[in-house]
Design a protein around this motif. Structure first.
Motif, PDB file in Angstrom:
ATOM      1  N   VAL A 590       1.083  -1.643  -0.119  1.00 41.37           N
ATOM      2  CA  VAL A 590       0.199  -0.197   0.183  1.00 41.37           C
ATOM      3  C   VAL A 590       0.692   0.661  -0.015  1.00 41.37           C
ATOM      4  O   VAL A 590       2.324   1.383   0.574  1.00 41.37           O
ATOM      5  N   ASN A 591       0.908   2.259  -0.838  1.00 46.04           N
ATOM      6  CA  ASN A 591       1.493   3.271  -1.375  1.00 46.04           C
ATOM      7  C   ASN A 591       0.755   4.148  -1.919  1.00 46.04           C
ATOM      8  O   ASN A 591       0.258   3.780  -2.887  1.00 46.04           O
ATOM      9  N   CYS A 592       0.971   5.366  -1.811  1.00 46.87           N
ATOM     10  CA  CYS A 592       0.900   6.957  -2.773  1.00 46.87           C
ATOM     11  C   CYS A 592       1.966   7.145  -3.449  1.00 46.87           C
ATOM     12  O   CYS A 592       1.569   8.074  -3.606  1.00 46.87           O
ATOM     13  N   ASN A 593       2.509   6.823  -3.424  1.00 42.61           N
ATOM     14  CA  ASN A 593       4.254   7.696  -3.706  1.00 42.61           C
ATOM     15  C   ASN A 593       4.443   7.546  -5.054  1.00 42.61           C
ATOM     16  O   ASN A 593       4.571   6.079  -5.568  1.00 42.61           O
ATOM     17  N   PRO A 594       3.651   8.597  -5.699  1.00 42.04           N
ATOM     18  CA  PRO A 594       4.175   8.250  -7.574  1.00 42.04           C
ATOM     19  C   PRO A 594       5.867   7.110  -7.964  1.00 42.04           C
ATOM     20  O   PRO A 594       5.966   7.124  -8.955  1.00 42.04           O
ATOM     21  N   GLU A 595       6.482   7.915  -7.169  1.00 42.30           N
ATOM     22  CA  GLU A 595       8.051   8.220  -7.327  1.00 42.30           C
ATOM     23  C   GLU A 595       8.579   6.833  -6.950  1.00 42.30           C
ATOM     24  O   GLU A 595       9.789   6.662  -7.497  1.00 42.30           O
ATOM     25  N   SER A 596       8.118   6.436  -6.317  1.00 40.19           N
ATOM     26  CA  SER A 596       8.433   4.887  -5.629  1.00 40.19           C
ATOM     27  C   SER A 596       8.432   3.635  -6.037  1.00 40.19           C
ATOM     28  O   SER A 596       7.313   3.799  -6.541  1.00 40.19           O
ATOM     29  N   SER A 598       7.901   1.511  -4.512  1.00 43.67           N
ATOM     30  CA  SER A 598       7.155   0.355  -3.525  1.00 43.67           C
ATOM     31  C   SER A 598       5.826   0.147  -4.140  1.00 43.67           C
ATOM     32  O   SER A 598       5.016  -0.401  -3.943  1.00 43.67           O
ATOM     33  N   SER A 599       5.535   1.318  -5.034  1.00 45.12           N
ATOM     34  CA  SER A 599       4.336   1.427  -5.661  1.00 45.12           C
ATOM     35  C   SER A 599       4.379   0.799  -7.242  1.00 45.12           C
ATOM     36  O   SER A 599       3.148   1.083  -8.836  1.00 45.12           O
ATOM     37  N   ASP A 600       5.130  -0.101  -7.264  1.00 46.99           N
ATOM     38  CA  ASP A 600       5.648  -0.444  -8.861  1.00 46.99           C
ATOM     39  C   ASP A 600       4.721  -1.388  -9.231  1.00 46.99           C
ATOM     40  O   ASP A 600       4.915  -2.610  -7.946  1.00 46.99           O
ATOM     41  N   PRO A 601       4.470  -2.508 -10.111  1.00 48.98           N
ATOM     42  CA  PRO A 601       3.493  -3.104  -9.781  1.00 48.98           C
ATOM     43  C   PRO A 601       4.091  -4.903  -9.692  1.00 48.98           C
ATOM     44  O   PRO A 601       3.662  -5.817  -9.664  1.00 48.98           O
ATOM     45  N   GLU A 602       5.838  -4.575 -11.110  1.00 50.54           N
ATOM     46  CA  GLU A 602       6.730  -5.635 -10.507  1.00 50.54           C
ATOM     47  C   GLU A 602       6.896  -6.285  -8.260  1.00 50.54           C
ATOM     48  O   GLU A 602       7.371  -6.951  -8.363  1.00 50.54           O
ATOM     49  N   THR A 603       6.566  -5.431  -7.588  1.00 50.79           N
ATOM     50  CA  THR A 603       7.195  -5.245  -6.868  1.00 50.79           C
ATOM     51  C   THR A 603       6.558  -6.368  -5.651  1.00 50.79           C
ATOM     52  O   THR A 603       6.626  -6.800  -4.757  1.00 50.79           O
ATOM     53  N   ALA A 604       5.234  -6.289  -5.419  1.00 47.07           N
ATOM     54  CA  ALA A 604       4.772  -7.275  -4.589  1.00 47.07           C
ATOM     55  C   ALA A 604       3.096  -7.861  -6.078  1.00 47.07           C
ATOM     56  O   ALA A 604       3.191  -7.987  -6.623  1.00 47.07           O
ATOM     57  N   ASP A 605       2.588  -9.267  -4.585  1.00 45.12           N
ATOM     58  CA  ASP A 605       1.773  -9.097  -5.876  1.00 45.12           C
ATOM     59  C   ASP A 605       0.420  -8.705  -6.364  1.00 45.12           C
ATOM     60  O   ASP A 605      -0.083  -8.942  -6.798  1.00 45.12           O
ATOM     61  N   ARG A 606       0.475  -7.582  -4.977  1.00 47.99           N
ATOM     62  CA  ARG A 606      -1.073  -6.879  -5.546  1.00 47.99           C
ATOM     63  C   ARG A 606      -0.203  -5.386  -5.099  1.00 47.99           C
ATOM     64  O   ARG A 606      -0.108  -5.237  -3.565  1.00 47.99           O
ATOM     65  N   VAL A 607      -0.508  -4.324  -6.075  1.00 52.23           N
ATOM     66  CA  VAL A 607      -0.464  -3.047  -5.423  1.00 52.23           C
ATOM     67  C   VAL A 607      -1.545  -2.228  -4.835  1.00 52.23           C
ATOM     68  O   VAL A 607      -2.307  -2.229  -5.880  1.00 52.23           O
ATOM     69  N   TYR A 608      -1.723  -1.264  -3.844  1.00 50.07           N
ATOM     70  CA  TYR A 608      -2.885  -0.382  -3.097  1.00 50.07           C
ATOM     71  C   TYR A 608      -2.077   0.946  -3.380  1.00 50.07           C
ATOM     72  O   TYR A 608      -1.490   1.361  -2.936  1.00 50.07           O
ATOM     73  N   VAL A 609      -3.224   1.906  -4.745  1.00 50.77           N
ATOM     74  CA  VAL A 609      -3.179   2.909  -4.541  1.00 50.77           C
ATOM     75  C   VAL A 609      -3.557   4.041  -3.612  1.00 50.77           C
ATOM     76  O   VAL A 609      -4.755   3.702  -3.983  1.00 50.77           O
ATOM     77  N   GLU A 610      -3.146   3.784  -2.279  1.00 53.13           N
ATOM     78  CA  GLU A 610      -4.322   3.765  -1.499  1.00 53.13           C
ATOM     79  C   GLU A 610      -3.912   5.147  -0.249  1.00 53.13           C
ATOM     80  O   GLU A 610      -1.962   4.753  -0.373  1.00 53.13           O
ATOM     81  N   GLU A 611      -4.297   5.652   1.022  1.00 54.71           N
ATOM     82  CA  GLU A 611      -3.822   6.381   1.538  1.00 54.71           C
ATOM     83  C   GLU A 611      -3.218   4.983   2.890  1.00 54.71           C
ATOM     84  O   GLU A 611      -3.889   4.253   2.783  1.00 54.71           O
ATOM     85  N   ILE A 612      -2.755   5.736   3.159  1.00 56.41           N
ATOM     86  CA  ILE A 612      -1.740   4.722   4.620  1.00 56.41           C
ATOM     87  C   ILE A 612      -2.535   5.435   5.441  1.00 56.41           C
ATOM     88  O   ILE A 612      -2.337   6.291   6.681  1.00 56.41           O
ATOM     89  N   SER A 613      -4.072   4.757   5.922  1.00 59.90           N
ATOM     90  CA  SER A 613      -4.546   5.326   7.180  1.00 59.90           C
ATOM     91  C   SER A 613      -4.539   3.981   7.955  1.00 59.90           C
ATOM     92  O   SER A 613      -5.477   3.541   7.934  1.00 59.90           O
ATOM     93  N   GLN A 614      -5.067   4.401   9.248  1.00 57.13           N
ATOM     94  CA  GLN A 614      -6.157   3.505   9.850  1.00 57.13           C
ATOM     95  C   GLN A 614      -7.467   2.936   8.877  1.00 57.13           C
ATOM     96  O   GLN A 614      -7.884   1.651   9.413  1.00 57.13           O
ATOM     97  N   GLU A 615      -8.631   3.631   8.834  1.00 56.96           N
ATOM     98  CA  GLU A 615      -9.673   3.330   8.025  1.00 56.96           C
ATOM     99  C   GLU A 615      -9.639   2.790   6.680  1.00 56.96           C
ATOM    100  O   GLU A 615      -9.823   1.577   6.825  1.00 56.96           O
ATOM    101  N   ARG A 616      -8.543   3.080   6.185  1.00 63.25           N
ATOM    102  CA  ARG A 616      -7.947   2.667   4.238  1.00 63.25           C
ATOM    103  C   ARG A 616      -7.326   1.403   4.992  1.00 63.25           C
ATOM    104  O   ARG A 616      -7.620   0.267   3.973  1.00 63.25           O
ATOM    105  N   ILE A 617      -6.020   0.781   5.697  1.00 61.61           N
ATOM    106  CA  ILE A 617      -6.181   0.200   6.178  1.00 61.61           C
ATOM    107  C   ILE A 617      -6.568  -1.644   6.761  1.00 61.61           C
ATOM    108  O   ILE A 617      -6.985  -2.534   6.355  1.00 61.61           O
TER     109      ILE A 617
END
Length: 672
Positions: A590-596, A598-617
């Motif tokens: 889960v990340n929301c940084n376009p430069e990172s 850790s938001s690249d599709p090859e990095t993980a099995d699923r990538v959420y472009v989302e808030e890192i907040s209690q509600e969204r987690i």
């Protein structure tokens, strides 16, 4: 058309961008990482020079040889003598790499060792960074440019402005330095510019001022066979005059007619052909809101923040694609990897909006440094995806990590709204919203901000929902709850407007069956099966695009870069995801940084472009049903979630949540 001829590379030298700074962060790490992997897949030896130990691309096993050395001619020459590369890639390291390559060419090192430059020629980069040459090249192709005059003395500059009047945009020749342009509004500011900048350049270009015009960016790909596509259009919320890095950006552009967009598209293609771009380029245009007139402002033929943002928004892995284009592949031969179908010769078609909002650390700067202008002052950026502008904008504002609930319920007050609109700073959007709340009309706000009326009208929709929430006497009804969530309201926001706690709002909306759905980032608009693992959550939908993974580990990243938090957390998150996958575990990022990365599709099995907040987690945990969550890799942003999530029954792996809280809470830490 200029021919692109290269010998088959055997060993390729990559020049990195060095350390991070404001205006230069993880975008080069992301692009370089993808390109190095692409070359390695073709069995080409890769050699990297980059002193940044926190960059993912400098990790062991990425390049065949990595040198932690300054990207300077002296040190790079030593690497060339040892590794004997036959090719050089310079478009992935920003101006640091470019200036180094320029000096290597000037001193004959490239010729001595018979090194070819892959991708866009160095002559093209010289053209784009020399203002006078760039303007001339565009004029030869009949592309409209700002009216300009080049002078060498203050007296010459004053003579020009005596005829044109003020304000004017003033630029030095950027070929040998990294000076930013400046807006001069009187003789005093013009003379001050000369005294400050002309020590490094004896040529100054004075251009017509296009303040108030829309600023539009087009990200373009061109291969050696002269095929061109527009990856995406990007519209700055603010007009020309405010640095694009400091302005919210909407993808794709929303206020252009089809004929206007096609006109810019034709001009962009003509520009990259005139410049002989081989790979990607970012073209910036100024568009008159009251007529069909437009001007090309700049062309950037190396990777940038805008490139990273366009890559994330479109799903087109531009670092990977540019590498294959540099090897001579046509766009029709390069597979569109994230989508799992088709090739990149097709232009993306969006069924969503992406909004980028800058991250500010204003308390670390003097008050006079907070005014927005032609020099970038933001320290990072957050991206949000939604089906509407309201939804994506409010999500993006929360993602900046400054404890901002969104537009509705924001804590800021303004003594003089007119002054705040006329001389914008980092609180510009909140000033606009406050003006609407104070009864200002859309036309009156437009007069002072030049933000398009479409966006101002949309902000009024957010205000109308806030007004309805604050006028309630009882519980929030289902229709208003759903409408608020579709407009990007968080549970906390709704609570602020209706005198409820966040937990009460969450329980109420679940009782009302108001829940988010998971949607894939589909830039093919349903044309063919989409297998992309990049997803987001929205309340503007009825069904999920993906099935729950029901296992694995959730890994939140650190959000946008800011002072004290940069690529190091990105490296930690990516390394953790790789370790999980290597051990047979599913990794959900889960990340929301376009430069990172850790938001690249090859990095993980699923990538959420989302808030890192209690509600969204919690939303993601309910949607995916993973085994637990790891919060050690996102810095203070994620560690603050350890205790609240643990108390809700979420398995927090690693250091116990209570101990994380002891470390973060200074009073508790002192008592240990």
């Amino acid at each position: 058309m200029n021919k692109y001829r290269i010998s088959t590379p055997m060993t390729v030298l990559f020049l990195g961008s060095g350390g991070q700074k404001i205006g230069q962060a993880g975008e080069f790490d992301y692009a370089g990482y993808q390109a190095i992997r692409a070359f390695s897949a073709r069995k080409i030896k890769t050699v990297l020079v980059n002193p940044n130990m926190t960059a993912v691309q400098t990790s062991e096993g990425i390049a065949d040889a990595t040198y932690f050395l300054p990207v300077t001619p002296e040190f790079v020459t030593g690497v060339i003598e040892k590794e004997k590369p036959d090719s050089l890639v310079i478009c992935l390291g920003g101006k640091t790499a470019y200036y180094c390559a320029l000096e290597l060419e000037r001193t004959g090192i490239l010729e001595k060792y018979n090194i070819q430059i892959l991708g866009t020629p160095i002559e093209t980069m010289k053209t784009t960074l020399c203002r006078e040459t760039f303007i001339g090249t565009m004029q030869e192709s009949r592309i409209p440019v700002p009216e300009s005059v080049t002078v060498t003395t203050p007296e010459g500059a004053l003579a020009v402005t005596a005829k044109t009047g003020y304000p004017v945009m003033v630029r030095t020749d950027a070929t040998l330095n990294d000076n930013a342009p400046a807006v001069c509004r009187n003789d005093s500011e013009l003379l001050s510019f000369f005294s400050d900048r002309t020590e490094m350049s004896d040529r100054v270009t004075i251009e017509e001022w296009l303040g108030g015009w829309k600023e539009i960016e087009l990200e373009v790909l061109r291969d050696a066979m002269d095929n061109c596509i527009v990856v995406c259009s990007m519209e700055n919320l603010d007009p020309v005059g405010i640095h694009t890095g400091d302005s919210p950006i909407v993808i794709p552009a929303q206020t252009l007619t089809d004929s206007e967009l096609q006109e810019l598209r034709r001009a962009a293609f003509a520009a990259v052909r005139a410049l002989n771009v081989i790979g990607e380029a970012n073209l910036r245009f100024a568009k008159d809101p009251d007529s069909a007139a437009f001007r090309i402002i700049e062309a950037n033929t190396s990777f940038s923040r805008s490139t990273a943002l366009a890559s994330r928004a479109s799903g087109y892995q531009l670092g990977h694609i540019a590498a294959y284009v540099a090897l001579g592949f046509s766009l029709s031969e390069i597979e569109h990897l994230p989508a799992g179908c088709g090739h990149v010769c097709c232009e993306p078609v969006f069924d969503y909006l992406m909004v980028k909002v800058p991250r500010w650390d204003p308390w670390k700067f003097a008050p006079e440094d907070r005014q927005l202008g032609s020099v970038m002052k933001s320290v990072g950026q957050a991206m949000a995806v939604g089906k509407t502008f309201c939804e994506a904008l409010q999500k993006a504002l929360r993602m900046t990590g400054n404890d901002i609930p969104g537009l509705a319920g924001h804590p800021f007050t303004f003594k003089d709204i007119k002054e705040a609109l006329r001389n914008p700073d980092h609180l510009r959007l909140f000033a606009v919203y406050s003006a609407l709340a104070d009864g200002w009309s859309v036309d009156r706000i437009y007069k002072y901000t030049k933000i398009d009326r479409l966006y101002l009208t949309t902000l009024k929709e957010i205000l109308d929902i806030e007004t309805n929430l604050r006028s309630l006497d009882g519980p929030v009804p289902a229709d208003l709850m759903r409408k608020a969530k579709q407009a990007g309201y968080s549970d906390r926001q709704i609570g602020l407007c209706s005198s409820l706690r966040e937990e009460q709002v969450r329980a109420l909306r679940k009782e009302l069956l108001v829940r988010p759905v998971v949607k894939q980032l589909d830039s093919r608009a349903g044309m063919g099966k989409n297998t992309s693992n990049v997803v987001y959550m929205t309340y503007n939908g009825a069904t999920d695009d993906t099935a729950p993974l029901e296992k694995g580990i959730l890994l939140p990243g650190s959000g946008p870069y800011h002072i004290g938090s940069s690529v190091e957390y990105d490296w930690c998150t990516v390394s953790a995801a790789k370790s999980l996958k290597k051990s047979g575990k599913i990794a959900i990022l889960v990340n929301c940084n376009p430069e990172s990365l850790s938001s690249d599709p090859e990095t993980a099995d699923r990538v959420y472009v989302e808030e890192i907040s209690q509600e969204r987690i919690l939303d993601i945990m309910e949607a995916e049903k993973p085994e637990g969550i790891m919060l050690s890799y996102g810095g203070s942003l994620t560690s603050a979630l350890a205790l609240p999530l643990s108390r809700k029954g979420i398995a927090v792996f690693g250091t116990a949540a209570e101990n994380v809280e002891r470390v973060n809470d200074r009073n508790k830490f002192v008592t240990l």
